[in-house]
Design a protein around this motif. Structure first.
Motif, PDB file in Angstrom:
ATOM      1  N   SER A  16       0.942  -0.895   0.152  1.00 25.24           N
ATOM      2  CA  SER A  16      -0.151  -0.001   0.141  1.00 25.24           C
ATOM      3  C   SER A  16       1.265   0.917  -0.553  1.00 25.24           C
ATOM      4  CB  SER A  16      -0.713   0.342   1.246  1.00 25.24           C
ATOM      5  OG  SER A  16      -0.837   0.486   2.537  1.00 25.24           O
ATOM      6  N   LYS A  17       2.279   1.008   0.599  1.00 30.77           N
ATOM      7  CA  LYS A  17       3.608   2.224   0.290  1.00 30.77           C
ATOM      8  C   LYS A  17       4.025   2.419  -0.953  1.00 30.77           C
ATOM      9  CE  LYS A  17       2.487   3.169   4.957  1.00 30.77           C
ATOM     10  NZ  LYS A  17       1.905   3.966   5.173  1.00 30.77           N
ATOM     11  N   LEU A  18       3.509   1.339  -1.862  1.00 36.63           N
ATOM     12  CA  LEU A  18       3.869   1.708  -2.958  1.00 36.63           C
ATOM     13  C   LEU A  18       3.313   2.961  -4.170  1.00 36.63           C
ATOM     14  CD1 LEU A  18       4.722  -1.602  -4.266  1.00 36.63           C
ATOM     15  CD2 LEU A  18       6.155   0.499  -4.237  1.00 36.63           C
ATOM     16  N   SER A  25      -0.925  10.777  -3.671  1.00 37.26           N
ATOM     17  CA  SER A  25      -1.550   9.421  -3.239  1.00 37.26           C
ATOM     18  C   SER A  25      -2.750   9.223  -1.693  1.00 37.26           C
ATOM     19  CB  SER A  25      -0.665   8.809  -2.784  1.00 37.26           C
ATOM     20  OG  SER A  25       0.005   9.012  -1.214  1.00 37.26           O
ATOM     21  N   GLY A  26      -2.547   9.962  -1.247  1.00 37.95           N
ATOM     22  CA  GLY A  26      -3.618  10.688   0.445  1.00 37.95           C
ATOM     23  C   GLY A  26      -2.703   9.818   1.163  1.00 37.95           C
ATOM     24  N   GLU A  51       1.452  25.649  -4.792  1.00 38.68           N
ATOM     25  CA  GLU A  51       0.889  24.974  -5.959  1.00 38.68           C
ATOM     26  C   GLU A  51       0.777  23.300  -6.574  1.00 38.68           C
ATOM     27  OE1 GLU A  51       5.351  23.778  -5.570  1.00 38.68           O
ATOM     28  OE2 GLU A  51       4.084  26.028  -4.647  1.00 38.68           O
ATOM     29  N   LEU A  52       1.059  22.257  -5.593  1.00 37.43           N
ATOM     30  CA  LEU A  52       1.031  21.378  -5.223  1.00 37.43           C
ATOM     31  C   LEU A  52      -0.382  20.754  -4.517  1.00 37.43           C
ATOM     32  CD1 LEU A  52       4.554  19.782  -5.297  1.00 37.43           C
ATOM     33  CD2 LEU A  52       3.404  19.942  -7.291  1.00 37.43           C
ATOM     34  N   GLY A  53      -0.672  21.819  -4.424  1.00 38.15           N
ATOM     35  CA  GLY A  53      -2.402  21.690  -3.451  1.00 38.15           C
ATOM     36  C   GLY A  53      -2.023  21.022  -2.236  1.00 38.15           C
ATOM     37  N   CYS A  54      -1.096  21.406  -1.159  1.00 37.45           N
ATOM     38  CA  CYS A  54      -0.215  21.007   0.039  1.00 37.45           C
ATOM     39  C   CYS A  54      -1.782  21.012   0.876  1.00 37.45           C
ATOM     40  CB  CYS A  54       0.953  21.340   0.493  1.00 37.45           C
ATOM     41  SG  CYS A  54       1.583  20.427   2.097  1.00 37.45           S
ATOM     42  N   ASP A  55      -2.052  20.494   2.179  1.00 29.33           N
ATOM     43  CA  ASP A  55      -2.606  20.229   3.212  1.00 29.33           C
ATOM     44  C   ASP A  55      -1.499  19.615   4.267  1.00 29.33           C
ATOM     45  OD1 ASP A  55      -4.826  20.561   4.928  1.00 29.33           O
ATOM     46  OD2 ASP A  55      -5.913  19.320   4.533  1.00 29.33           O
ATOM     47  N   ALA A  56      -0.927  20.791   5.015  1.00 28.85           N
ATOM     48  CA  ALA A  56      -0.225  20.336   5.982  1.00 28.85           C
ATOM     49  C   ALA A  56      -1.628  20.676   7.373  1.00 28.85           C
ATOM     50  CB  ALA A  56       0.332  22.007   6.875  1.00 28.85           C
ATOM     51  N   TYR A  79      -0.081  16.241   3.180  1.00 27.79           N
ATOM     52  CA  TYR A  79      -1.196  16.114   1.997  1.00 27.79           C
ATOM     53  C   TYR A  79      -1.208  16.651   0.268  1.00 27.79           C
ATOM     54  CZ  TYR A  79      -3.057  13.162   6.273  1.00 27.79           C
ATOM     55  OH  TYR A  79      -3.026  12.962   7.427  1.00 27.79           O
ATOM     56  N   PHE A  80       0.037  16.155   0.142  1.00 23.55           N
ATOM     57  CA  PHE A  80      -0.211  16.506  -0.898  1.00 23.55           C
ATOM     58  C   PHE A  80      -1.340  16.208  -2.377  1.00 23.55           C
ATOM     59  CE2 PHE A  80       3.501  16.875   0.003  1.00 23.55           C
ATOM     60  CZ  PHE A  80       4.349  18.227   0.236  1.00 23.55           C
ATOM     61  N   LYS A  81      -1.760  16.962  -3.465  1.00 23.76           N
ATOM     62  CA  LYS A  81      -2.528  16.583  -4.499  1.00 23.76           C
ATOM     63  C   LYS A  81      -2.150  16.106  -6.093  1.00 23.76           C
ATOM     64  CE  LYS A  81      -6.765  18.971  -2.436  1.00 23.76           C
ATOM     65  NZ  LYS A  81      -6.390  19.552  -1.510  1.00 23.76           N
TER      66      LYS A  81
END
Length: 126
Positions: A16-18, A25-26, A51-56, A79-81
């Protein structure tokens, strides 16, 4: 620290980590920060990867209190979109922030990776 001082660094994970890229990847990418300036770093990390849609988000533990590492620090999960294109550059930028202890981009460190999945265990070496 231990992995940097070791002759071999072996990563063990399930399939699941790949992922095909770093982020998107969520899954969370952790950044360990000192307690004193965790809010500052949460904002800076969000802005750094806007710009990567990062949610910290501050990682919470029992009782909805901040999770505390063995070293007495907090974890900010990113978390990156959109996937990170250059992991080495991203790691360098994260590490340059005051109060960042370490990040979860173990770039170029693993000598071997052991992946367990539905079809058994696969070992990959450098």
């Amino acid at each position: 620290m231990v992995e940097a001082a070791s002759k071999a660094f072996i990563v063990v994970a399930d399939d699941s980590k790949l992922v095909s890229g770093l982020g998107g990847s969520g899954l969370a990418m952790p950044v360990e920060v000192v307690q004193f300036c965790w809010k500052y770093n949460l904002v800076r990390l969000s802005e750094l990867f806007k710009e990567l849609g990062c949610d910290a988000k501050l990682r919470l533990g029992a009782g909805e209190k901040p999770y505390v590492t063995d070293n007495g620090n907090y974890i900010v999960d990113l978390y990156f979109k959109t996937p990170i294109k250059d992991g080495f550059a991203a790691g360098k930028e994260i590490s340059a922030l005051e109060g960042v202890v370490e990040h979860g981009l173990f770039l170029g460190m693993a000598t071997s990776v052991i992946i367990a999945g539905k079809n058994g265990v696969e070992v990959m070496a450098k």
